[in-house]
Motif scaffolding. Structure first.
Motif, short mmCIF file in Angstrom:
data_model
loop_
_atom_site.label_atom_id
_atom_site.label_comp_id
_atom_site.label_asym_id
_atom_site.label_seq_id
_atom_site.Cartn_x
_atom_site.Cartn_y
_atom_site.Cartn_z
N PRO A 12 0.80 -1.23 0.00
CA PRO A 12 0.00 0.00 0.00
C PRO A 12 0.84 1.28 0.00
CG PRO A 12 -0.93 -1.57 1.53
CD PRO A 12 0.38 -2.14 1.07
N ALA A 13 1.96 1.30 0.69
CA ALA A 13 2.80 2.49 0.71
C ALA A 13 3.37 2.77 -0.67
CB ALA A 13 3.93 2.32 1.73
N THR A 14 3.75 1.74 -1.39
CA THR A 14 4.27 1.90 -2.75
C THR A 14 3.19 2.42 -3.68
OG1 THR A 14 5.83 0.09 -2.39
CG2 THR A 14 5.36 0.68 -4.67
N VAL A 15 2.00 1.87 -3.57
CA VAL A 15 0.89 2.28 -4.44
C VAL A 15 0.52 3.74 -4.15
CG1 VAL A 15 -1.52 1.86 -5.08
CG2 VAL A 15 0.02 -0.07 -4.67
N ARG A 16 0.48 4.11 -2.87
CA ARG A 16 0.15 5.51 -2.52
C ARG A 16 1.20 6.47 -3.05
NH1 ARG A 16 -1.32 2.99 2.76
NH2 ARG A 16 -3.59 2.81 2.70
N ALA A 17 2.46 6.08 -2.99
CA ALA A 17 3.53 6.93 -3.54
C ALA A 17 3.38 7.08 -5.05
CB ALA A 17 4.89 6.34 -3.19
N GLU A 18 3.00 6.01 -5.72
CA GLU A 18 2.79 6.08 -7.17
C GLU A 18 1.59 6.96 -7.49
OE1 GLU A 18 2.93 2.40 -9.38
OE2 GLU A 18 4.39 1.57 -7.98
N LEU A 19 0.55 6.91 -6.67
CA LEU A 19 -0.61 7.80 -6.87
C LEU A 19 -0.20 9.26 -6.72
CD1 LEU A 19 -3.42 5.84 -5.01
CD2 LEU A 19 -3.46 6.51 -7.41
N ALA A 20 0.64 9.54 -5.75
CA ALA A 20 1.11 10.92 -5.55
C ALA A 20 1.94 11.39 -6.74
CB ALA A 20 1.92 11.02 -4.26
N ARG B 160 -4.53 5.25 -15.40
CA ARG B 160 -3.48 4.78 -14.48
C ARG B 160 -3.94 4.82 -13.03
NH1 ARG B 160 1.71 7.93 -16.45
NH2 ARG B 160 2.55 7.03 -14.53
N GLU B 161 -4.77 5.82 -12.69
CA GLU B 161 -5.29 5.90 -11.32
C GLU B 161 -6.17 4.68 -11.03
OE1 GLU B 161 -7.44 9.20 -8.53
OE2 GLU B 161 -8.35 8.80 -10.50
N ASP B 162 -7.01 4.29 -11.98
CA ASP B 162 -7.86 3.11 -11.81
C ASP B 162 -7.01 1.86 -11.57
OD1 ASP B 162 -10.18 4.57 -12.04
OD2 ASP B 162 -10.50 4.06 -14.16
N GLU B 163 -5.93 1.72 -12.34
CA GLU B 163 -5.04 0.57 -12.16
C GLU B 163 -4.42 0.56 -10.76
OE1 GLU B 163 -2.17 0.90 -15.28
OE2 GLU B 163 -3.62 0.44 -16.86
N LEU B 164 -3.97 1.74 -10.32
CA LEU B 164 -3.35 1.82 -9.00
C LEU B 164 -4.36 1.57 -7.89
CD1 LEU B 164 -0.98 4.85 -9.63
CD2 LEU B 164 -0.29 2.49 -9.17
N LEU B 165 -5.56 2.08 -8.06
CA LEU B 165 -6.58 1.86 -7.04
C LEU B 165 -6.98 0.39 -6.98
CD1 LEU B 165 -8.78 5.05 -7.49
CD2 LEU B 165 -7.16 4.54 -5.64
N ASP B 166 -6.98 -0.29 -8.13
CA ASP B 166 -7.25 -1.73 -8.13
C ASP B 166 -6.16 -2.47 -7.35
OD1 ASP B 166 -9.57 -1.45 -9.60
OD2 ASP B 166 -8.63 -1.98 -11.52
N LEU C 160 -4.31 -1.20 -4.98
CA LEU C 160 -4.46 -0.86 -3.57
C LEU C 160 -5.60 -1.67 -2.94
CD1 LEU C 160 -3.44 0.93 -1.29
CD2 LEU C 160 -5.07 2.67 -2.03
N GLU C 161 -6.68 -1.82 -3.67
CA GLU C 161 -7.81 -2.61 -3.17
C GLU C 161 -7.40 -4.07 -2.97
OE1 GLU C 161 -12.18 -4.02 -4.75
OE2 GLU C 161 -11.44 -2.07 -5.39
N THR C 162 -6.64 -4.61 -3.90
CA THR C 162 -6.15 -5.98 -3.77
C THR C 162 -5.24 -6.10 -2.55
OG1 THR C 162 -6.25 -6.33 -6.16
CG2 THR C 162 -4.81 -7.80 -4.91
N ALA C 163 -4.37 -5.13 -2.37
CA ALA C 163 -3.44 -5.17 -1.23
C ALA C 163 -4.19 -5.06 0.09
CB ALA C 163 -2.43 -4.02 -1.35
N MET C 164 -5.16 -4.19 0.16
CA MET C 164 -5.90 -4.01 1.40
C MET C 164 -6.77 -5.23 1.69
SD MET C 164 -4.62 -1.22 2.32
CE MET C 164 -5.56 -0.54 3.65
N GLY C 165 -7.23 -5.89 0.65
CA GLY C 165 -8.07 -7.07 0.83
C GLY C 165 -7.29 -8.28 1.28
#
Length: 87
Positions: free
Chosen positions: A36-44, A63-69, A71-76
Motif C-alpha cells: 500500500p505504501a508503494t501504491v500511494r507513492a505512485e498515486l502521488a 493509471r489511477e484506476d489501475e493503481l486503485l485496483d 491498492l484494493e487488492t493489497a488491502m483485501g
C-alpha cells in the motif's frame, strides 16, 4: 522420499534450487507491487505528473484506476502493513 529416491533425484537438485529461488523473487516482487505504501507513492507521483501537464486527464484516469485496483487488492489480502516492509 527414501534414500534411493534422493539419489535418483540428485541430478535435478539445481533445477529444484532454481525453482525455489524464482519463487522467492516472484514473492518479493509481488509484495512490493501490492504494498500500500508503494501504491500511494505512485498515486502521488501520478497526480504530480497531471498537475505538471506531463500526462492527459484520460491517462491519469486510466493509471489511477489501475493503481486503485492494486491498492484494493493489497488491502483485501491483509498481508501488508502499508509501511513498505510487508511485515
Amino acid at each position: 522420499m527414501g534414500l534411493i529416491g534422493e539419489v535418483l533425484m540428485l541430478p535435478f537438485a539445481p533445477v529444484r534450487g532454481s525453482a525455489w529461488a524464482m519463487k522467492q523473487v516472484l514473492r518479493e516482487a509481488e509484495r512490493i507491487y501490492y504494498d500500500p505504501a508503494t501504491v500511494r507513492a505512485e498515486l502521488a507521483r501520478l497526480e504530480e505528473q497531471l498537475e505538471a501537464g506531463e500526462i492527459t486527464e484520460e491517462e491519469f484516469d486510466r493509471r489511477e484506476d489501475e493503481l486503485l485496483d492494486r491498492l484494493e487488492t493489497a488491502m483485501g489480502s491483509g498481508d501488508t502493513t502499508g509501511n513498505g516492509t510487508g511485515r
